[in-house]
Every structure is written in C-alpha cells, then in structure tokens.
Design an enzyme around this catalytic site. Sequence first.
Site, short mmCIF file in Angstrom:
data_model
loop_
_atom_site.label_atom_id
_atom_site.label_comp_id
_atom_site.label_asym_id
_atom_site.label_seq_id
_atom_site.Cartn_x
_atom_site.Cartn_y
_atom_site.Cartn_z
N ASP A 215 48.06 29.07 26.67
CA ASP A 215 47.74 29.14 25.23
C ASP A 215 48.84 29.00 24.46
O ASP A 215 49.85 29.42 24.73
CB ASP A 215 47.35 30.99 25.29
CG ASP A 215 46.60 31.07 24.01
OD1 ASP A 215 45.46 30.97 23.77
OD2 ASP A 215 47.53 31.29 23.06
N ILE A 216 48.51 28.01 23.38
CA ILE A 216 49.69 27.94 22.41
C ILE A 216 50.14 29.12 21.55
O ILE A 216 49.28 29.80 21.10
CB ILE A 216 48.99 26.56 21.52
CG1 ILE A 216 48.54 25.56 22.14
CG2 ILE A 216 50.42 26.23 20.31
CD1 ILE A 216 48.04 24.34 21.51
N GLU B 264 42.52 27.58 21.40
CA GLU B 264 43.80 27.07 21.57
C GLU B 264 44.47 27.23 23.02
O GLU B 264 45.50 27.18 23.51
CB GLU B 264 45.08 27.39 20.44
CG GLU B 264 45.23 28.78 20.77
CD GLU B 264 44.58 29.94 19.78
OE1 GLU B 264 43.64 29.46 19.66
OE2 GLU B 264 44.89 30.93 19.62
#
Lengths: 283, 278
Positions: free
Chosen positions: A115-116, A158
Amino acid sequence: MGKDTSCRARDVPAVIHRHYSYPVASATDSSVIRLGDLRLDDARALLEHDPSSVLPAPEASPVEYMQTILDGLCELSLRDPLTGLSNRRHFNHLLNREIEAVARSGESVLLLIMDIDHFKKVNDTYGHHAGDLVLQAVSKCLEACVRPMDTVSRFGGEEFAAILPNCPATFGPVVAERIREAVSELSIVVSPTETIHVTISIGGAFAPEWVRSTIELWTERADEQLYRAKSAGRNRVFIEEQHGVAVSADEKGMLFGHLLFGDPASGDAAGSAVTDSEMNRAY
Amino acid sequence: MSEVSNPPQDDTADPVLALKSRSKVIAVTSGKGGVGKTFVSANLASALAKRGLRVLVLDADLGLANLDVVLNLYPKITLHDVFTGKSKLEDAIYKAPGGFSVLLAGSGMVEYSRLAPEVRDDFLRIMESLVPNYDIVLLDTGAGISDVVLFAVSMASEVLLVATPEPTALTDAYATIKVLGAQQKRQSIRVVINQVSRTGDGTAITTQLQQVLDRFVNKDSEHPLKLIHMGDIPADTAVRQAIMKRQLLAQADPGCPAALSITQLASKVESAVIKHGA
C-alpha cells in the site's frame, strides 16, 4: 440488422457494418451464427479504444475476427485500465490456483500486499492526475522488481498485491525489501515543475504448506502484516513468520550422508532394479 | 486466527487433553504429500479387517483427503454433514470394499482447517462416541505439520509415519518427527517406508533417521524419541495399477509383493496396538 439502439454505433467505422452477414460457423452447421445477428458494437468500441489492439477485417475470416474480439474482451476484463496490471478478479483466480497447487505440492508461495503510504496526500496536494501518474510509476516499478513468473495486481485504490510462486522462505523478505527500496527511490515527475517521492508499506504471508487455504484467510494474514508495517511507521516490510521446524544443513548432511558417500554404483543399480522389476510385472 | 497456529502454546500439543480412549487410535501421517499415506491407510485397514478386527478409517485430512478416490467410494453423507447437524453420525459411516468402515470428511471441511476450539470439541466428541465400536481406528491425517495434523495426531496413541526414500520426503519426515517429539512429547514413532527398491533399504533409512535424531534431538532430551521400523513396502507396479483401477491391493493383486508387505505390516500393527491397549 445492427440497429440496436443500445449500441454506440457512431463510435464504429461504418465499413464494418457492411460485413455483418458473414457466418461465424460453417454453413452446414445448423447452429450457424451470423456476425450480423450479434451486437458487437460495444465490444468493438471498447477494443478500438485501445490503440494496441488491431481487429482483423471481418470479411477475411469471421472466426478470426470473433476470436480476436473475445480474446480482447478477456484481456480487458483481467486488466486494470490505469496501470495495465492484473485486476482483482484475475488475481483472485490466480490465487485460487496457487492455493490448490500448494495444498497438494507444499510449494512455498508468498503473497505480498502493498500500500502506497499517504497516497491521499498526493491526491490532495497535487491532484488526481498526479495520483494516477504515481500509481502508474509504482506499478511499473513493482513489475520490474519481480520475476516474470510472479503476478503483480492492482488490488484497488493505492493497494497492490503480488503472488510469488516457488519463493523459498528466506527469499521472501529479500524480495519485499527490494520492492520497498525501489519504490522509495522513484522520482515521479507529475508536472514540469514538480517531482514527487513516495514510499510503500508491505505485508506478506506464505501459503500454509499442505493445507488448503482460502483467498480470504490468506489475504487476511498478509493484511495483518501490512497493518503492522503501517503501525510501525510505514515504508516497512513485515512478513508473517512461518512456523515449522527448520532442518539444519548439518542434519541434512547426516540424513543423506549415505547417499553421497556410499557406493556410487549402488544408486544406479537400485534405479535399474526398479525398472527391471517393473518391466517384469508389466509384461 | 490463521490456517496454521503457533503450536508451542497450542493445546494440540498436549495429547492427554485429547481423547480418553485413544489407545486404539493410530494416526497415519507423513512429512510430505504424495508418499502413499492414504494408500497405506486404506490397504492397512483392509489387511487388519482380514485379521478379524473391526476397523474404522477416519479421514482427518480435512478437505484434502483422497480416501474417497482410493476406495472408489463417494458417500452422500460426510463428517461435514455431522458437524453442521445435517446428518447423524451413524449415517456418515460407510462400509468400504475391504470390509472396514470409513468416515469421510467431505470437501466442505476446508473451512475447518482453522480448527476453531468448537471444531476440536466436536471432533473429540465424535471420536469418543466412535472409538468404543472398533478394535482399531486409523486416522488418515494430512501431510506436514499444520495444526489439523497435530490435532489429529494428538488423538492417537500411536503414530505411523509413511515416508519414501526420496530425499525431500525424508527431510520432511524428519521435520515431522522432530515436531511430534518436541510438541507432543512422544517417545516413539512407527515408521513405514514406501516405494522401496531393494529389501533392507527401508530399515537402513529408519536407522539413518534414528542416528540423526540421536545426534541432534535426543542428545539433551529427557524423553529420547525412538523410531520403530514397521516395514518396507516395495516399489511395485501393481500398486499403480490398483490405484488406477481404484481398488485395494487385496482386490486387485493380492499376491503382489506390496500386498504381502502390507499383510506383514498389519500383523505388526495389531500386536503393537492390541497389546498396548489391553
């Protein structure tokens, strides 16, 4: 024919309409399908939207034409349009296949969920177009970090996931760390004046060997590790520790000592003995 | 929590908790899949039944068992139906071709691979009511050391470990032996080596496993773990043919070397368990 109002016929070059009556199956087949009876406008429009796909002329080979349309639609239904990665549907399908394989083979397969970090901030500060550029750059980077046999997918938003088949326990953290580092080194140009940097948090879990897991259980375990990575300050890798006993090199050495140091001819002799007795039994 | 628990603090580690009448229960297990564990369970059961014993094979390889395939038996009612209350236990027990009884898990059991405490309780309850009806109960467990396997093994007084001479099978067998010794404080594990190419190879392998155990595991242990070699099953094309025909060896080729070795194994198992349990 071809006058279906639900179709966006205006998006489709008129020339194709003329060839609607080519039969797909052979004329002797009673279940013959005529291209003209099919409403292909939406499908064609979707495919022609993608500059990389070239539809063959329907008159040359109606079968090839239909096949290309079907293949194209399958491809579209498995990919995330923004990043070109596998979408969640495709990923779940692959994950299920790995679950079946692992249950029977005990192969070591790693699932990573990534996950960004602070992605919302990127969107809020630089706009959604910048967000899209970041997603694309990170996707490219993720794919470059893994082997061709691995699958990277956009899980949603994301969040990304990767399946790494045949990944020994000791390699898992190395690969994940490489991904984390590569993402942190990206310089993403979002406008002529702005370059941004992002980081990624990674959680991972191996498939339980010899046990048939489920998509939910497996992703849940990887998610738990992602949560740990986020809680610990982000830009980190956490991989679930595998329980089990390691058999040390010394133990292995002693276990197979007789194979290595025994009479070198005996291995071959044993091999041919099996074959001989099998042959005798078989005939 | 997850499919695989952390065994040290797990109650599967304590065999005493598990089952009161476990003296008749034998867990058939293996370090690795595909070494013939289910084949051994089914054929051993048939050989034991031939000796006049009342035998039950319980598929404890939840969701993954091939027992139905080996026996060519596709029962409508399974353990899963008993767990969910859809069927009575008696109705889930089927007569297998070899003259023994079987209770299959059913594919719905996949979800139980997490082994929630209530599933364990259900399982124990079922075992308690089943075991008195039989002379020997074989638990066909899964391969490896998942918590399902450890739990199933914890219900048994004896463990019969199936391995083949192949290096990966031996490594996994060794790992399983270590875990069973450490977590269940087992003093002995019975070993049968399948697909042996020469007479005596199986004995040599068990001896080798014992030597490694003595050197690396037993050296500081108060409970040295002893391996008991129960026999070799020779590599025999009759086995593959029987499996293809979905028959027991006793039906397909009763005189073949593998069938004879299983008859011998049955006699050893009987004397080990019946004496033990008396």
